[in-house]
Design a protein around this motif. Structure first.
Motif, mmCIF file in Angstrom:
data_model
loop_
_atom_site.group_PDB
_atom_site.id
_atom_site.type_symbol
_atom_site.label_atom_id
_atom_site.label_comp_id
_atom_site.label_asym_id
_atom_site.label_seq_id
_atom_site.Cartn_x
_atom_site.Cartn_y
_atom_site.Cartn_z
ATOM 1 N N ALA A 216 7.343 -16.237 -21.651
ATOM 2 C CA ALA A 216 6.757 -14.894 -21.571
ATOM 3 C C ALA A 216 7.270 -14.010 -22.709
ATOM 4 C CB ALA A 216 7.081 -14.260 -20.215
ATOM 5 N N LYS A 217 8.563 -14.133 -23.042
ATOM 6 C CA LYS A 217 9.116 -13.349 -24.156
ATOM 7 C C LYS A 217 8.485 -13.751 -25.485
ATOM 8 C CE LYS A 217 13.683 -12.251 -22.236
ATOM 9 N NZ LYS A 217 15.149 -12.490 -22.352
ATOM 10 N N LYS A 219 5.533 -15.139 -25.906
ATOM 11 C CA LYS A 219 4.139 -14.687 -25.917
ATOM 12 C C LYS A 219 4.053 -13.195 -26.220
ATOM 13 C CE LYS A 219 -0.044 -14.583 -23.061
ATOM 14 N NZ LYS A 219 -0.620 -14.944 -21.740
ATOM 15 N N LEU A 220 4.959 -12.413 -25.621
ATOM 16 C CA LEU A 220 4.967 -10.969 -25.850
ATOM 17 C C LEU A 220 5.283 -10.655 -27.314
ATOM 18 C CD1 LEU A 220 4.728 -8.131 -24.625
ATOM 19 C CD2 LEU A 220 7.182 -8.257 -24.084
ATOM 20 N N LEU A 223 2.251 -11.402 -29.446
ATOM 21 C CA LEU A 223 1.224 -10.374 -29.278
ATOM 22 C C LEU A 223 1.612 -9.080 -30.005
ATOM 23 C CD1 LEU A 223 0.260 -10.866 -25.529
ATOM 24 C CD2 LEU A 223 -1.231 -11.220 -27.503
ATOM 25 N N ARG A 279 -3.956 -6.927 -23.492
ATOM 26 C CA ARG A 279 -3.193 -8.167 -23.365
ATOM 27 C C ARG A 279 -1.686 -7.905 -23.443
ATOM 28 N NH1 ARG A 279 -5.729 -11.740 -27.944
ATOM 29 N NH2 ARG A 279 -4.117 -13.224 -27.255
ATOM 30 N N GLN A 282 -0.514 -6.638 -20.067
ATOM 31 C CA GLN A 282 -0.472 -7.731 -19.094
ATOM 32 C C GLN A 282 0.746 -8.632 -19.339
ATOM 33 O OE1 GLN A 282 -3.949 -10.201 -19.138
ATOM 34 N NE2 GLN A 282 -3.395 -11.305 -17.291
ATOM 35 N N ALA A 283 1.040 -8.947 -20.621
ATOM 36 C CA ALA A 283 2.187 -9.797 -20.944
ATOM 37 C C ALA A 283 3.495 -9.116 -20.569
ATOM 38 C CB ALA A 283 2.181 -10.142 -22.433
ATOM 39 N N GLN A 284 3.592 -7.797 -20.801
ATOM 40 C CA GLN A 284 4.798 -7.054 -20.442
ATOM 41 C C GLN A 284 4.980 -7.013 -18.928
ATOM 42 O OE1 GLN A 284 7.135 -5.405 -22.783
ATOM 43 N NE2 GLN A 284 8.219 -5.781 -20.858
ATOM 44 N N THR A 286 3.907 -9.284 -16.814
ATOM 45 C CA THR A 286 4.317 -10.636 -16.410
ATOM 46 C C THR A 286 5.811 -10.829 -16.624
ATOM 47 O OG1 THR A 286 2.147 -11.548 -16.941
ATOM 48 C CG2 THR A 286 3.989 -13.098 -16.839
ATOM 49 N N LEU A 287 6.313 -10.385 -17.773
ATOM 50 C CA LEU A 287 7.745 -10.516 -18.067
ATOM 51 C C LEU A 287 8.570 -9.677 -17.097
ATOM 52 C CD1 LEU A 287 9.965 -11.612 -19.904
ATOM 53 C CD2 LEU A 287 9.590 -9.660 -21.425
#
Length: 503
Positions: A216-217, A219-220, A223, A279, A282-284, A286-287
């Motif tokens: 997740a980190k 991916k963030l 992004l 996006r 959403q990624a933040q 999720t983390l």
């Protein structure tokens, strides 16, 4: 015939004066057979046993239990209510349980002279003899020597009802339990198998959570880099679409800008920026939702914790009267400032009496001694907690750091009006550590501690620069920490005679 079980449904419970609930919307099913309850001190293990057996009542939710449910507490201060009835009963079941647990005929008449291990066996014998449909045991092997632990294990194997077990005894949890409820606030997770199997499952889950967090980190971060590029592209597009600075006579340039606005071609960069913004959110999120337990380093020792004296104590050879015709004989004893000594022996052989004699002969200033007895009564526990709360800001910060590294949550502890026996032992140890002790004496140091806390305690004591004198039945704990072993051996040819043997 209906198979008994205990069902806890949507239970919430908060102690008076606490700022946060101990349990919130907890649901769990305890079937027939043994279920282990494990977790750090202060996470509510004993409270859960009391709620399950009706000793406490939830503020929300309900507990469905069999008609007879007993709670067998940690403490052994007073004799259990039905001990005399068990001792005078001549029925087969009474004789069988007294024999299985080695209960002597006069224990109900001389409770005050019994060792804590003997008291614990009597306490459990009474609970099993009463034949409850549900039985909750809180640290049943506290104080017990290896032979007594075997007796308890054998007796509990024969129990046919709903069993809930809180214990720091890994063998007991692995041998008896079909499942373990692991209290990991704010969660309570039921995992199959005994403690070792449940711990392995928890470790697999922790590693998987770490992998998800790392992904997740990554991916963030990716992004965020893409968002920076799109922001720059959108800024350039905005500048291209602006007629600012273009003269009215430059009809060709103005026409191109007008056409780009109508076609929306140069607005694509702005749309792409808005898309990646969603996006990113959403990624933040999720983390943020991924919770991974932190692991702390255990350095707690301050400089100056080694005595400059030649010896911490020197005790001439002598004998201790243990009551009736029982005696403990010991040779001359001494301890150097950096010695690490283990003292072991059967229940009732005089270990605690010998420690009392040693404490009276110490060559150590009172404020440089940490002495943890087997049991701490409730009033003393309240006094210790009050002393902790009265510490100055820096000292209180040091105390809270040490308690945290011993496996407890210090803020919840300081809010508590009735700290658990394990928590108060950690507090007493922590208060001693901030005074840079020259000697630590611990009588059954792993009593009342959960398994993770025992590992924390072992790590802290392994780094201790001062002397250690440890009394314990936990061979693994002593092997990890002690360099010298003093052992009390009873003489089978001389009734009541015991002798301390040095290496």
């Amino acid at each position: 015939m209906r198979i008994p079980s205990i069902q806890i449904q949507n239970l919430s419970f908060t102690f008076d004066g606490a700022t946060r609930p101990l349990f919130s919307h907890l649901s769990v099913h305890f079937p027939s057979g043994w279920t282990g309850v494990v977790g750090a001190n202060g996470t509510g293990k004993s409270t859960l046993l009391k709620l399950a057996t009706g000793r406490l009542h939830p503020q929300q939710g309900r507990v469905v239990r069999p008609a007879t449910a007993l709670y067998c507490r940690q403490r052994t201060d007073s004799a259990p209510a039905h001990l005399t009835a068990l001792m005078v009963a001549a029925t087969g079941d009474a004789l069988e349980i007294r024999g299985r647990l080695g209960i002597q005929d006069d224990w109900h008449r001389r409770w005050d002279s019994l060792s804590h291990g003997e008291r614990k066996r009597a306490q459990i014998a009474v609970a099993l003899w009463r034949g409850p449909q549900a039985l909750a045991l809180d640290e049943p092997t506290n104080h017990l020597d290896l032979e007594a632990q075997d007796q308890i294990y054998s007796a509990l194997l024969h129990f046919q009802g709903v069993g809930i077990l809180v214990s720091h005894d890994r063998r007991l949890l692995d041998g008896l339990c079909r499942q373990c409820l692991m209290l990991e606030p704010p969660d309570a997770i039921l995992r199959p198998g005994g403690y070792t199997q449940a711990l392995q499952q928890a470790e697999r889950e922790r590693l998987a959570a770490h992998r998800r967090q790392r992904h997740a980190k990554q991916k963030l971060a990716k992004l965020k880099r893409e968002a920076t590029k799109r922001r720059e592209a959108a800024s350039q597009a905005d500048r291209k679409r602006s007629k600012r600075g273009v003269t009215r006579r430059d009809h060709d340039t103005r026409s191109k800008i007008h056409l780009a606005r109508l076609s929306g071609k140069d607005g694509a960069a702005g749309r792409r920026l808005r898309q990646i913004g969603g996006r990113l959110k959403q990624a933040q999120a999720t983390l943020n939702d991924l919770r991974v337990k932190k692991r702390h380093t255990l350095g707690v020792w301050l400089p100056g914790a080694t005595s400059r004296r030649n010896t911490l104590f020197q005790l001439p050879a002598g004998s201790l009267h243990l009551g009736s015709d029982r005696w403990l004989h010991y040779p001359e004893l001494s301890m150097r400032p950096d010695d690490r000594i283990a003292l072991s022996g059967p229940n009732g052989s005089g270990k605690s009496r010998l420690i009392d004699r040693i404490v009276r002969s110490l060559n150590v200033d009172a404020d440089r001694l940490i002495f943890l007895p087997q049991e701490i009564d409730k009033q003393t526990a309240r006094d210790i907690l009050a002393s902790a709360r009265a510490l100055s800001g820096e000292r209180l910060g040091q105390l809270m750091t040490i308690v945290s590294r011993l496996g407890s949550r210090p803020r919840r502890l300081l809010e508590s009006t009735t700290p658990s026996p394990g928590e108060i032992r950690k507090t007493l140890l922590a208060m001693g550590i901030i005074r840079t002790p020259h000697l630590i004496i611990m009588d059954e140091p792993t009593n009342h501690l959960d398994l993770p806390s025992i590992s924390c305690l072992e790590a802290v004591l392994a780094d201790a620069p001062c002397g250690l004198l440890l009394v314990s039945h936990d061979r693994r704990f002593l092997a990890a920490l002690a360099r010298h072993h003093w052992q009390i051996r009873t003489d089978p040819t001389a009734s009541g005679e015991g002798r301390l043997v040095l290496p």
